[in-house]
Every structure is written in C-alpha cells, then in structure tokens.
Motif scaffolding. Structure first.
Motif, PDB file in Angstrom:
ATOM      1  N   ALA A  41       0.849  -1.188   0.000  1.00 58.99           N
ATOM      2  CA  ALA A  41       0.000   0.000   0.000  1.00 58.99           C
ATOM      3  C   ALA A  41       0.893   1.249   0.000  1.00 58.99           C
ATOM      4  CB  ALA A  41      -0.883  -0.001   1.250  1.00 58.99           C
ATOM      5  N   PRO A  42       0.386   2.385  -0.490  1.00 59.95           N
ATOM      6  CA  PRO A  42       1.226   3.578  -0.599  1.00 59.95           C
ATOM      7  C   PRO A  42       1.820   4.031   0.735  1.00 59.95           C
ATOM      8  CG  PRO A  42      -1.066   4.099  -1.149  1.00 59.95           C
ATOM      9  CD  PRO A  42      -0.967   2.621  -0.996  1.00 59.95           C
ATOM     10  N   GLU A  43       1.051   3.967   1.802  1.00 60.32           N
ATOM     11  CA  GLU A  43       1.582   4.380   3.109  1.00 60.32           C
ATOM     12  C   GLU A  43       2.655   3.411   3.601  1.00 60.32           C
ATOM     13  OE1 GLU A  43      -2.140   2.009   3.594  1.00 60.32           O
ATOM     14  OE2 GLU A  43      -1.656   3.802   2.442  1.00 60.32           O
ATOM     15  N   THR A  44       2.543   2.148   3.214  1.00 61.07           N
ATOM     16  CA  THR A  44       3.543   1.155   3.590  1.00 61.07           C
ATOM     17  C   THR A  44       4.863   1.417   2.875  1.00 61.07           C
ATOM     18  OG1 THR A  44       1.803  -0.474   3.961  1.00 61.07           O
ATOM     19  CG2 THR A  44       4.027  -1.322   3.715  1.00 61.07           C
ATOM     20  N   VAL A  45       4.802   1.907   1.643  1.00 59.60           N
ATOM     21  CA  VAL A  45       6.035   2.234   0.915  1.00 59.60           C
ATOM     22  C   VAL A  45       6.834   3.264   1.704  1.00 59.60           C
ATOM     23  CG1 VAL A  45       7.021   3.210  -1.190  1.00 59.60           C
ATOM     24  CG2 VAL A  45       5.065   1.663  -1.337  1.00 59.60           C
ATOM     25  N   GLY A  77      16.270  16.197   6.927  1.00 62.17           N
ATOM     26  CA  GLY A  77      16.508  14.994   7.718  1.00 62.17           C
ATOM     27  C   GLY A  77      17.729  14.234   7.234  1.00 62.17           C
ATOM     28  N   CYS A  78      18.328  13.498   8.146  1.00 61.99           N
ATOM     29  CA  CYS A  78      19.581  12.796   7.869  1.00 61.99           C
ATOM     30  C   CYS A  78      19.357  11.325   7.561  1.00 61.99           C
ATOM     31  CB  CYS A  78      20.506  12.922   9.075  1.00 61.99           C
ATOM     32  SG  CYS A  78      22.195  12.379   8.749  1.00 61.99           S
ATOM     33  N   TRP A  79      19.980  10.849   6.482  1.00 61.51           N
ATOM     34  CA  TRP A  79      20.120   9.423   6.188  1.00 61.51           C
ATOM     35  C   TRP A  79      21.527   9.130   6.667  1.00 61.51           C
ATOM     36  CZ3 TRP A  79      18.144   7.085   1.000  1.00 61.51           C
ATOM     37  CH2 TRP A  79      18.363   5.714   0.967  1.00 61.51           C
ATOM     38  N   CYS A  80      21.652   8.728   7.910  1.00 59.23           N
ATOM     39  CA  CYS A  80      22.945   8.668   8.587  1.00 59.23           C
ATOM     40  C   CYS A  80      23.249   7.267   9.105  1.00 59.23           C
ATOM     41  CB  CYS A  80      22.972   9.649   9.761  1.00 59.23           C
ATOM     42  SG  CYS A  80      22.934  11.374   9.252  1.00 59.23           S
ATOM     43  N   GLU A  81      24.527   7.045   9.324  1.00 52.31           N
ATOM     44  CA  GLU A  81      25.005   5.781   9.874  1.00 52.31           C
ATOM     45  C   GLU A  81      25.885   6.082  11.069  1.00 52.31           C
ATOM     46  OE1 GLU A  81      27.704   1.933   8.466  1.00 52.31           O
ATOM     47  OE2 GLU A  81      27.069   3.435   6.992  1.00 52.31           O
ATOM     48  N   THR A  82      25.591   5.407  12.166  1.00 51.94           N
ATOM     49  CA  THR A  82      26.398   5.544  13.367  1.00 51.94           C
ATOM     50  C   THR A  82      27.653   4.694  13.225  1.00 51.94           C
ATOM     51  OG1 THR A  82      24.414   5.881  14.684  1.00 51.94           O
ATOM     52  CG2 THR A  82      26.418   5.248  15.875  1.00 51.94           C
ATOM     53  N   LEU A  83      28.789   5.314  13.519  1.00 51.33           N
ATOM     54  CA  LEU A  83      30.086   4.631  13.511  1.00 51.33           C
ATOM     55  C   LEU A  83      30.682   4.724  14.904  1.00 51.33           C
ATOM     56  CD1 LEU A  83      31.515   6.099  10.185  1.00 51.33           C
ATOM     57  CD2 LEU A  83      30.437   3.867  10.519  1.00 51.33           C
ATOM     58  N   PRO A  84      31.582   3.835  15.275  1.00 46.34           N
ATOM     59  CA  PRO A  84      32.212   3.936  16.597  1.00 46.34           C
ATOM     60  C   PRO A  84      32.845   5.322  16.777  1.00 46.34           C
ATOM     61  CG  PRO A  84      32.778   1.853  15.567  1.00 46.34           C
ATOM     62  CD  PRO A  84      32.080   2.689  14.518  1.00 46.34           C
ATOM     63  N   GLY A  85      32.341   6.063  17.743  1.00 46.01           N
ATOM     64  CA  GLY A  85      32.879   7.391  18.030  1.00 46.01           C
ATOM     65  C   GLY A  85      32.484   8.469  17.034  1.00 46.01           C
ATOM     66  N   GLY A  86      31.597   8.156  16.085  1.00 45.99           N
ATOM     67  CA  GLY A  86      31.222   9.155  15.090  1.00 45.99           C
ATOM     68  C   GLY A  86      30.074   8.698  14.218  1.00 45.99           C
ATOM     69  N   GLY A  87      30.135   9.062  12.948  1.00 49.79           N
ATOM     70  CA  GLY A  87      29.078   8.690  12.028  1.00 49.79           C
ATOM     71  C   GLY A  87      29.336   9.247  10.644  1.00 49.79           C
ATOM     72  N   VAL A  88      28.444   8.941   9.725  1.00 60.99           N
ATOM     73  CA  VAL A  88      28.530   9.435   8.352  1.00 60.99           C
ATOM     74  C   VAL A  88      27.123   9.795   7.891  1.00 60.99           C
ATOM     75  CG1 VAL A  88      28.410   7.112   7.344  1.00 60.99           C
ATOM     76  CG2 VAL A  88      29.354   8.991   6.005  1.00 60.99           C
ATOM     77  N   LYS A  89      27.037  10.914   7.192  1.00 66.41           N
ATOM     78  CA  LYS A  89      25.781  11.340   6.566  1.00 66.41           C
ATOM     79  C   LYS A  89      25.829  10.881   5.120  1.00 66.41           C
ATOM     80  CE  LYS A  89      23.338  15.596   5.422  1.00 66.41           C
ATOM     81  NZ  LYS A  89      23.407  17.067   5.596  1.00 66.41           N
ATOM     82  N   HIS A  90      25.010   9.894   4.782  1.00 63.45           N
ATOM     83  CA  HIS A  90      24.958   9.368   3.421  1.00 63.45           C
ATOM     84  C   HIS A  90      24.137  10.275   2.513  1.00 63.45           C
ATOM     85  CE1 HIS A  90      26.873   5.637   4.548  1.00 63.45           C
ATOM     86  NE2 HIS A  90      25.993   5.452   5.501  1.00 63.45           N
ATOM     87  N   ALA A  91      23.056  10.825   3.063  1.00 62.64           N
ATOM     88  CA  ALA A  91      22.151  11.643   2.259  1.00 62.64           C
ATOM     89  C   ALA A  91      21.365  12.568   3.182  1.00 62.64           C
ATOM     90  CB  ALA A  91      21.199  10.757   1.467  1.00 62.64           C
ATOM     91  N   GLU A  92      20.752  13.567   2.565  1.00 65.28           N
ATOM     92  CA  GLU A  92      19.872  14.484   3.284  1.00 65.28           C
ATOM     93  C   GLU A  92      18.523  14.504   2.574  1.00 65.28           C
ATOM     94  OE1 GLU A  92      19.512  19.247   4.079  1.00 65.28           O
ATOM     95  OE2 GLU A  92      21.492  18.341   4.192  1.00 65.28           O
ATOM     96  N   THR A  93      17.457  14.430   3.348  1.00 67.96           N
ATOM     97  CA  THR A  93      16.118  14.475   2.783  1.00 67.96           C
ATOM     98  C   THR A  93      15.827  15.877   2.269  1.00 67.96           C
ATOM     99  OG1 THR A  93      15.410  12.810   4.394  1.00 67.96           O
ATOM    100  CG2 THR A  93      13.673  14.024   3.243  1.00 67.96           C
ATOM    101  N   LEU A  94      15.451  15.963   1.002  1.00 61.61           N
ATOM    102  CA  LEU A  94      15.100  17.238   0.393  1.00 61.61           C
ATOM    103  C   LEU A  94      13.592  17.442   0.331  1.00 61.61           C
ATOM    104  CD1 LEU A  94      17.559  17.216  -2.645  1.00 61.61           C
ATOM    105  CD2 LEU A  94      17.810  18.456  -0.480  1.00 61.61           C
ATOM    106  N   MET A  95      12.857  16.367   0.035  1.00 57.40           N
ATOM    107  CA  MET A  95      11.412  16.477  -0.154  1.00 57.40           C
ATOM    108  C   MET A  95      10.732  15.193   0.296  1.00 57.40           C
ATOM    109  SD  MET A  95       9.265  16.793  -3.733  1.00 57.40           S
ATOM    110  CE  MET A  95       9.796  18.435  -4.134  1.00 57.40           C
ATOM    111  N   VAL A  96       9.641  15.352   1.002  1.00 58.38           N
ATOM    112  CA  VAL A  96       8.758  14.239   1.355  1.00 58.38           C
ATOM    113  C   VAL A  96       7.354  14.709   0.995  1.00 58.38           C
ATOM    114  CG1 VAL A  96       7.889  12.738   3.193  1.00 58.38           C
ATOM    115  CG2 VAL A  96      10.244  13.579   3.278  1.00 58.38           C
ATOM    116  N   TRP A  97       6.746  14.057   0.022  1.00 58.94           N
ATOM    117  CA  TRP A  97       5.439  14.472  -0.463  1.00 58.94           C
ATOM    118  C   TRP A  97       4.560  13.241  -0.644  1.00 58.94           C
ATOM    119  CZ3 TRP A  97       5.061  18.498  -4.991  1.00 58.94           C
ATOM    120  CH2 TRP A  97       3.791  19.080  -4.981  1.00 58.94           C
ATOM    121  N   PRO A  98       4.010  12.728   0.463  1.00 57.72           N
ATOM    122  CA  PRO A  98       3.226  11.492   0.400  1.00 57.72           C
ATOM    123  C   PRO A  98       2.066  11.561  -0.600  1.00 57.72           C
ATOM    124  CG  PRO A  98       3.648  12.089   2.674  1.00 57.72           C
ATOM    125  CD  PRO A  98       4.114  13.241   1.827  1.00 57.72           C
TER     126      PRO A  98
END
Length: 172
Positions: A41-45, A77-98
């Motif tokens: 369903a669309p909300e499940t996506v 919003g951050c698409w991020c990964e936690t790393l030991p003692g830090g982290g990495v930002k893989h992507a940033e949310t630009l738009m969410v339009w359900p």
C-alpha cells in the motif's frame, strides 16, 4: 559507504539488475533508472523507506551493519550511519510528499562524497491501474568530475538496494 570500496565496486561492476538501467552517461555525470512492481500500500512504501536497516545491505555500509542506519523523512533529515565514536551522513532528505508519492534526497553515497559530486535520488511509487500493480521507481542523477566512469559500479550497488526494498515491500 562501502566496507571495502575496491572489492565492493569490482563486484558491483559485474552485477546488474533487470530493473536497472544506465539511462545517460557523460565523463562528468550519469543517470540511473530503476523500476519494478510492488504490492505494498502507498503508506507502507513510505513507512518502509523510512527504515533502511530493514532493507539496505550491510555489505554496503561503513560499519558493516545496516542496523546502524537511520533515516529522518523530513526536509533536512539525515540518512545517517552511526560509527564507533562518530558517524557518516549518506544523504539528506530534500522532499517528502506522500500525496504525490515522492521522496527526494541529496545523496552523494559512498565514493561520490570524496569527489564532491552532486547526486540526487528521487523515489516515487504510483497508484496501480485497475487490476494492476503499484510501480516503485528510483532515479539517481549524478554530476561531478570523473563520475561517468563510476556509473556501472554505482548502478550495481543501487540496483541491489532497490531490489531489496522491493522484495521487502512485497513481503509486507
């Protein structure tokens, strides 16, 4: 983002998915397109996209564990990964339009960050036609010096993630 960049990229160059296509390529950019039917369903996506730990491959993380990835589906919003003692930002949310069945990210994944490339990932999902299936689509547009040579490798990695998300949506 790749645990072992050289091995991961080499394997990804070999792997391609039927639902993936390098739509365009120049020395300084490329466009990838992915499409497949899904039953969710669309909300499940949208709910499922928001939990990449449930569908992203641990093989394509810095930490080696997709459970360390989180995604905040709000602009900025951050698409991020936690790393030991830090982290990495893989992507940033630009738009969410359900309502329009769309999410967009500024997404210079993995080796693209080191090149300073611009990369945008757009995810959409359609309402199914009468008796048909919903279509899940990703479009990944990359611009930056030398990035065209990386298209096949990145296509392989993203095709795997797209397949995993689609399979997850079909299991729900």
């Amino acid at each position: 983002m790749l645990k072992t960049v050289s091995a991961g990229l080499a394997l990804a160059m070999i792997a391609t998915a039927a639902s993936a296509e390098v739509k365009a390529r120049t020395d300084s950019g490329f466009t990838l397109a992915f499409e497949r039917p899904v039953r969710a369903a669309p909300e499940t996506v949208l709910e499922t996209v928001a939990i990449p730990a449930a569908w992203w491959s641990s093989d394509h993380t810095y930490s080696g564990d997709a459970a360390n990835i989180r995604l905040d589906l709000v602009p900025g919003g951050c698409w991020c990964e936690t790393l030991p003692g830090g982290g990495v930002k893989h992507a940033e949310t630009l738009m969410v339009w359900p309502e329009r069945r769309m999410v967009r990210f500024d997404a210079p994944f993995g080796p693209l960050q080191g090149l300073g490339a611009d990369a945008v990932l757009t995810m959409t999902w359609s309402d199914p036609p009468e008796g048909g299936e919903r279509q899940l689509k990703w479009t990944f547009v990359v611009q930056g010096p030398g990035t065209g040579a990386m298209a096949d490798a990145i296509d392989g990695v993203l095709a795997e993630q797209f397949r995993r998300l689609g399979d997850r949506l079909d299991d729900l």
